[in-house]
Design a protein around this motif. Structure first.
Motif, mmCIF file in Angstrom:
data_model
loop_
_atom_site.group_PDB
_atom_site.id
_atom_site.type_symbol
_atom_site.label_atom_id
_atom_site.label_comp_id
_atom_site.label_asym_id
_atom_site.label_seq_id
_atom_site.Cartn_x
_atom_site.Cartn_y
_atom_site.Cartn_z
ATOM 1 N N LEU A 50 0.799 -1.211 0.000
ATOM 2 C CA LEU A 50 0.000 0.000 0.000
ATOM 3 C C LEU A 50 0.835 1.267 0.000
ATOM 4 O O LEU A 50 0.391 2.308 -0.476
ATOM 5 N N GLY A 51 2.028 1.197 0.529
ATOM 6 C CA GLY A 51 2.905 2.358 0.542
ATOM 7 C C GLY A 51 2.317 3.514 1.317
ATOM 8 O O GLY A 51 1.871 3.372 2.457
ATOM 9 N N VAL A 52 2.264 4.681 0.664
ATOM 10 C CA VAL A 52 1.778 5.879 1.332
ATOM 11 C C VAL A 52 0.263 5.847 1.548
ATOM 12 O O VAL A 52 -0.286 6.708 2.257
ATOM 13 N N LEU A 53 -0.408 4.874 0.951
ATOM 14 C CA LEU A 53 -1.855 4.789 1.110
ATOM 15 C C LEU A 53 -2.272 4.133 2.427
ATOM 16 O O LEU A 53 -3.440 4.183 2.795
ATOM 17 N N ARG A 54 -1.300 3.516 3.131
ATOM 18 C CA ARG A 54 -1.671 2.826 4.357
ATOM 19 C C ARG A 54 -2.241 3.795 5.408
ATOM 20 O O ARG A 54 -3.266 3.473 6.041
ATOM 21 N N PRO A 55 -1.650 4.941 5.659
ATOM 22 C CA PRO A 55 -2.278 5.868 6.619
ATOM 23 C C PRO A 55 -3.671 6.321 6.181
ATOM 24 O O PRO A 55 -4.563 6.505 7.016
ATOM 25 N N VAL A 56 -3.834 6.490 4.879
ATOM 26 C CA VAL A 56 -5.159 6.870 4.378
ATOM 27 C C VAL A 56 -6.170 5.760 4.649
ATOM 28 O O VAL A 56 -7.306 6.009 5.067
ATOM 29 N N LEU A 57 -5.735 4.512 4.420
ATOM 30 C CA LEU A 57 -6.619 3.367 4.678
ATOM 31 C C LEU A 57 -6.997 3.303 6.150
ATOM 32 O O LEU A 57 -8.169 3.053 6.483
ATOM 33 N N ARG A 58 -6.052 3.513 7.030
ATOM 34 C CA ARG A 58 -6.344 3.465 8.456
ATOM 35 C C ARG A 58 -7.348 4.556 8.837
ATOM 36 O O ARG A 58 -8.186 4.362 9.730
ATOM 37 N N ALA A 59 -7.283 5.700 8.147
ATOM 38 C CA ALA A 59 -8.171 6.814 8.487
ATOM 39 C C ALA A 59 -9.601 6.577 7.991
ATOM 40 O O ALA A 59 -10.566 6.998 8.638
ATOM 41 N N VAL A 60 -9.734 5.913 6.854
ATOM 42 C CA VAL A 60 -11.071 5.769 6.262
ATOM 43 C C VAL A 60 -11.703 4.409 6.574
ATOM 44 O O VAL A 60 -12.885 4.206 6.270
ATOM 45 N N GLU A 61 -10.953 3.506 7.194
ATOM 46 C CA GLU A 61 -11.490 2.161 7.433
ATOM 47 C C GLU A 61 -12.716 2.189 8.331
ATOM 48 O O GLU A 61 -13.757 1.572 8.013
ATOM 49 N N ALA A 62 -12.647 2.889 9.458
ATOM 50 C CA ALA A 62 -13.776 2.918 10.388
ATOM 51 C C ALA A 62 -15.002 3.597 9.770
ATOM 52 O O ALA A 62 -16.116 3.054 9.842
ATOM 53 N N PRO A 63 -14.853 4.772 9.131
ATOM 54 C CA PRO A 63 -16.031 5.355 8.464
ATOM 55 C C PRO A 63 -16.601 4.451 7.368
ATOM 56 O O PRO A 63 -17.822 4.408 7.191
ATOM 57 N N ALA A 64 -15.729 3.739 6.663
ATOM 58 C CA ALA A 64 -16.226 2.839 5.621
ATOM 59 C C ALA A 64 -17.046 1.700 6.225
ATOM 60 O O ALA A 64 -18.075 1.289 5.667
ATOM 61 N N GLY A 65 -16.600 1.193 7.379
ATOM 62 C CA GLY A 65 -17.373 0.141 8.044
ATOM 63 C C GLY A 65 -18.749 0.622 8.466
ATOM 64 O O GLY A 65 -19.742 -0.110 8.341
ATOM 65 N N LEU A 66 -18.819 1.867 8.953
ATOM 66 C CA LEU A 66 -20.120 2.421 9.344
ATOM 67 C C LEU A 66 -20.996 2.695 8.122
ATOM 68 O O LEU A 66 -22.226 2.517 8.168
ATOM 69 N N ALA A 67 -20.368 3.122 7.023
ATOM 70 C CA ALA A 67 -21.139 3.347 5.794
ATOM 71 C C ALA A 67 -21.730 2.039 5.279
ATOM 72 O O ALA A 67 -22.868 2.009 4.783
ATOM 73 N N ALA A 68 -20.979 0.952 5.401
ATOM 74 C CA ALA A 68 -21.509 -0.354 4.995
ATOM 75 C C ALA A 68 -22.692 -0.751 5.870
ATOM 76 O O ALA A 68 -23.656 -1.368 5.393
ATOM 77 N N ALA A 69 -22.628 -0.383 7.161
ATOM 78 C CA ALA A 69 -23.751 -0.685 8.045
ATOM 79 C C ALA A 69 -24.995 0.101 7.655
ATOM 80 O O ALA A 69 -26.121 -0.395 7.774
ATOM 81 N N VAL A 70 -24.812 1.321 7.163
ATOM 82 C CA VAL A 70 -25.956 2.119 6.708
ATOM 83 C C VAL A 70 -26.585 1.509 5.462
ATOM 84 O O VAL A 70 -27.818 1.465 5.317
ATOM 85 N N ALA A 71 -25.757 1.018 4.546
ATOM 86 C CA ALA A 71 -26.268 0.427 3.302
ATOM 87 C C ALA A 71 -26.710 -1.028 3.480
ATOM 88 O O ALA A 71 -27.368 -1.575 2.591
ATOM 89 N N GLY A 72 -26.361 -1.637 4.626
ATOM 90 C CA GLY A 72 -26.681 -3.049 4.824
ATOM 91 C C GLY A 72 -28.176 -3.355 4.866
ATOM 92 O O GLY A 72 -28.659 -4.224 4.126
ATOM 93 N N PRO A 73 -28.970 -2.678 5.714
ATOM 94 C CA PRO A 73 -30.414 -2.970 5.733
ATOM 95 C C PRO A 73 -31.108 -2.753 4.391
ATOM 96 O O PRO A 73 -31.919 -3.592 3.980
ATOM 97 N N PRO A 74 -30.839 -1.651 3.672
ATOM 98 C CA PRO A 74 -31.455 -1.538 2.340
ATOM 99 C C PRO A 74 -31.066 -2.672 1.397
ATOM 100 O O PRO A 74 -31.891 -3.122 0.594
ATOM 101 N N LEU A 75 -29.816 -3.146 1.494
ATOM 102 C CA LEU A 75 -29.403 -4.263 0.646
ATOM 103 C C LEU A 75 -30.194 -5.520 0.980
ATOM 104 O O LEU A 75 -30.572 -6.291 0.085
ATOM 105 N N ALA A 76 -30.457 -5.738 2.269
ATOM 106 C CA ALA A 76 -31.187 -6.936 2.673
ATOM 107 C C ALA A 76 -32.664 -6.863 2.334
ATOM 108 O O ALA A 76 -33.318 -7.896 2.183
ATOM 109 N N VAL A 77 -33.204 -5.628 2.197
ATOM 110 C CA VAL A 77 -34.650 -5.453 2.073
ATOM 111 C C VAL A 77 -35.093 -5.093 0.659
ATOM 112 O O VAL A 77 -36.224 -5.393 0.270
#
Length: 371
Positions: free
Chosen positions: A171-198
């Motif tokens: 990942l090189g220089v992208l690793r700090p970026v990944l660490r910063a966006v990982e948690a928000p991305a997980g929460l965004a997936a949780a927001v899209a999860g119920p609509p995907l199931a329904v």
């Protein structure tokens, strides 16, 4: 006796019975019954009507879907529920449950996308659905939900894989970026999860298929409960019991929701359109879904200290969710093949509108008349 060109259309007369109908002196009695005699009297030209449909074809054309679509319904539920469960684990500091739910969710959505593309026939048909966003089309909205969920959860999974490999991904220089966006991305997936199931429930009930359309008010609740069963079951199979507390809670809630939503849905459906839910293959699947859900839910509640019980309960919950999705799918396909499931509910709805005094629209133009 005269003949006519229309005599060829006359139905055959009943055969005469010899030795009967003789009066005194051996003379035959004169019968005045309609349709009797030697062709000198008129016969009914039209047999008793027995409605099927035009040329015996279904009134509603069954959708050209097969088991790949049913598999997509199930896998979408697994993925959507796993996204929500992963976010809960993220917020409560359960690293193993978070990792397993994320990996399971991405794997399920990937397999579901493969099943969807296989049913569409060509991948470009899926890409074309992303060219526009049509809020009135469940398929268009669902394609965007699937893409948003996959993208967000994919970013979170890359972070999990990087930790699992000891930060060895290139990942090189992208690793700090990944660490910063990982948690928000997980929460965004949780927001899209119920609509995907329904959203697939809306997709089915938006069709003219009788049984699916009759479910339109309650099928989303059935599918979200089914997604809870599937995601919690997968988590119980893959996660240690010490980390699987939220999965056990979700399993119990999912069982209660699934059984309740199914009962309410059937009670609000027309009795005729509900018949395919109890007959044939669909009936067997839905009966097994109920049994497996109860067994899996009870097992999940008592599996806090037993890994084998947790695994068995998780498998039962996954199977229950699959039986629900496949059963609902098969019931709808069967209901489209029989004209009865379309015509009889329509007649009852028309009679109800007339009884309510609604006679001035394009559906109900006046009281029923006898022909």
């Amino acid at each position: 006796m005269t003949s006519s060109e229309f005599d060829s259309f006359r139905p055959p007369e009943p055969p005469r019975r010899r030795g009967r109908g003789l009066g005194r002196g051996g003379k035959r009695k004169q019968r005045r019954g309609f349709g009797q005699g030697e062709g000198t009297r008129e016969m009914p030209m039209v047999p008793d009507a027995d409605f099927t449909s035009y040329y015996g074809h279904p009134v509603v054309k069954p959708p050209p879907w097969d088991e790949k679509v049913a598999a997509y319904l199930f896998l979408g539920g697994v993925a959507g529920g796993s996204g929500v469960l992963a976010a809960g684990a993220q917020l409560t500091g359960r690293d193993e449950l978070r990792r397993n739910a994320r990996l399971g969710g991405l794997g399920a959505v990937g397999l579901g996308a493969i099943a969807l593309v296989a049913d569409l026939g060509r991948p470009d048909r899926f890409y074309n659905m992303l060219r526009t966003f049509k809020v009135t089309s469940p398929m268009s909205v669902g394609s965007w939900i699937l893409s948003a969920f996959s993208g967000a959860l994919g970013v979170a999974v890359v972070g999990e894989i990087d930790r699992m490999t000891g930060s060895r991904l290139p990942l090189g220089v992208l690793r700090p970026v990944l660490r910063a966006v990982e948690a928000p991305a997980g929460l965004a997936a949780a927001v899209a999860g119920p609509p995907l199931a329904v959203y697939t429930a809306v997709l089915l009930s938006d069709t003219a298929v009788p049984t699916w359309n009759a479910m339109h008010r309650d099928l989303p609740f059935v599918f979200v409960s089914s997604a809870s069963l599937a995601s919690s079951g997968l988590a119980l199979v893959a996660t240690r019991t010490s980390q699987a507390g939220p999965a056990r809670t979700l399993a119990a809630l999912g069982v209660v929701g699934d059984l309740t939503a199914m009962r309410v849905m059937e009670s609000r459906m027309d009795p005729v359109t509900a018949e395919p839910l109890h007959d044939g293959k669909a009936g067997k699947l839905l009966r097994w879904s109920e049994r497996l859900a109860v067994a899996g839910g009870v097992g999940a509640l008592v599996s806090g200290r037993s890994r084998p019980v947790a695994v068995a309960s998780g498998v039962a919950l996954l199977a229950a969710s699959a039986c629900t999705r496949f059963g609902v799918f098969d019931a709808g396909i069967e209901s489209a093949k029989n004209p009865r499931y379309t015509i009889e509910p329509q007649k009852r709805r028309l009679a109800a509108r007339r009884a309510a005094g609604i006679t001035d629209d394009s559906i109900t133009t006046g009281p029923a008349t006898e022909s």
